[in-house]
Design a protein around this motif. Structure first.
Motif, mmCIF file in Angstrom:
data_model
loop_
_atom_site.group_PDB
_atom_site.id
_atom_site.type_symbol
_atom_site.label_atom_id
_atom_site.label_comp_id
_atom_site.label_asym_id
_atom_site.label_seq_id
_atom_site.Cartn_x
_atom_site.Cartn_y
_atom_site.Cartn_z
ATOM 1 N N ASP A 7 0.852 -1.190 0.000
ATOM 2 C CA ASP A 7 0.000 0.000 0.000
ATOM 3 C C ASP A 7 0.886 1.238 0.000
ATOM 4 O O ASP A 7 1.542 1.547 1.001
ATOM 5 C CB ASP A 7 -0.913 -0.021 1.232
ATOM 6 N N SER A 66 -1.607 -1.027 -4.045
ATOM 7 C CA SER A 66 -2.610 0.039 -4.066
ATOM 8 C C SER A 66 -1.864 1.348 -3.921
ATOM 9 O O SER A 66 -0.749 1.393 -3.401
ATOM 10 C CB SER A 66 -3.625 -0.129 -2.936
ATOM 11 N N ASP A 136 -6.474 3.084 -3.016
ATOM 12 C CA ASP A 136 -6.439 2.900 -1.565
ATOM 13 C C ASP A 136 -7.818 3.066 -0.937
ATOM 14 O O ASP A 136 -8.240 2.258 -0.096
ATOM 15 C CB ASP A 136 -5.417 3.835 -0.913
ATOM 16 N N VAL A 298 -6.640 -1.201 4.125
ATOM 17 C CA VAL A 298 -6.273 -1.297 2.711
ATOM 18 C C VAL A 298 -5.815 -2.714 2.399
ATOM 19 O O VAL A 298 -6.220 -3.309 1.390
ATOM 20 C CB VAL A 298 -5.184 -0.265 2.353
#
Length: 316
Positions: A7, A66, A136, A298
């Motif tokens: 992430d 993400s 996200d 996330v």
């Protein structure tokens, strides 16, 4: 099969491994995000960050990423939404690496004109199969099965109010707080440490009025931030910091009161670090179930995409 989940946030780059044999997320790690102190990133520097993370998860065959949304590339430089909110030419942070491969695509999370809504093979980098780069905020939504009258309040560097009907974005949050943090830092004063000393009484008895729109992309931006209602008796440090936090939280409270929530999930790093936030929400919304939720939503949303995916052949 093991998947590496990465992430790329505005404050931290968080990684973990997901094993679909037992649906467990393990091996959490984080490093400072390149976007904490900058609004752009060279593609070569992005690859260096990826190389470092990949070396720590050698047993993961697939990689799902993400990234923050609404940015795009200017040649080989990624420019985040802090520079300019991308419109038709939006491209996520990661997919640019694979633009010369046949499986290149930008996921629908980042570009609503894209037909790719599931996890598809994005390409191969450092002998790892990368799947779609997700948004996200979209992954936070996937981590919950929201029902009508339920809301996610995501309090991070960026911030959103999320419901089944809409997503309200660009609410002044961590980016705004950094303006005040940087002002007080040379005075050897940390506003985030002081936030931890506040209680509901402090907020209720604060009386400065802030316009928190300190950046032009902020929701309801007119002409930058302001501090109002200053008089000869109330302009002191404690009232300033208490009022700052109260005005910040009231952005969300006013919206929620008007929309009759039954359940609220408080997520994001800011919600985790300042206890007065949960206390104030409960004080203002006493009839509502309010949950201080994990800061790993996330990753949970990425894992949900893997569990829901059926067409594994697209990944080979």
């Amino acid at each position: 099969m093991k998947y590496l989940l990465i992430d790329f946030g505005a404050s931290f780059v968080k990684s973990a491994s997901f094993d679909d044999s037992d649906n467990k997320i393990r091996n959490y790690a984080e490093i400072q995000s390149p976007f904490l102190d900058a609004d752009s990133l060279q593609l070569s520097n992005l690859k260096n960050i990826l190389d470092s993370i990949l070396s720590a998860y050698s047993d993961c065959g697939y990689v799902i990423t993400s990234s923050i949304k609404n940015g795009t590339y200017n040649n080989d430089v990624y420019e985040s939404w802090k520079i300019k909110i991308a419109e038709n030419d939006v491209c996520d942070l990661i997919s640019k690496i694979f633009e010369d491969q046949q499986t290149y695509h930008v996921h629908n999370d980042h570009n609503k004109s894209s037909k790719i809504k599931n996890l598809n093979k994005l390409g191969i980098y450092n002998n790892k199969i990368f799947l779609s780069c997700l948004g996200d905020t979209d992954c936070v939504i996937r981590s919950k099965q929201l029902k009508a009258s339920q809301f996610i309040i995501n309090l991070g560097t960026g911030s959103q109010i999320i419901s089944v009907d809409e997503i309200i974005s660009f609410i002044p949050s961590g980016r705004m707080f950094n303006v005040f943090y940087n002002f007080f830092k040379p005075l050897d004063f940390n506003i985030f440490d002081y936030f931890n000393k506040l209680n509901v009484y402090d907020l209720n008895h604060s009386d400065l009025i802030f316009d928190l729109s300190v950046f032009p992309q902020a929701r309801n931006f007119v002409d930058y931030g302001k501090v109002l209602n200053i008089n000869e008796n109330n302009f002191n440090l404690h009232n300033f910091i208490s009022s700052l936090m109260k005005n910040y939280l009231d952005q969300y409270i006013y919206y929620l009161v008007a929309n009759n929530p039954s359940k609220i999930y408080l997520t994001g790093g800011i919600a985790q670090k300042s206890p007065v936030i949960l206390e104030y929400f409960k004080h203002k919304l006493p009839e509502v179930e309010i949950i201080l939720d994990s800061d790993c939503n996330v990753h949970l949303g990425m894992a949900e995409m893997v569990k829901d995916e059926k067409n594994f052949n697209n990944w080979l």
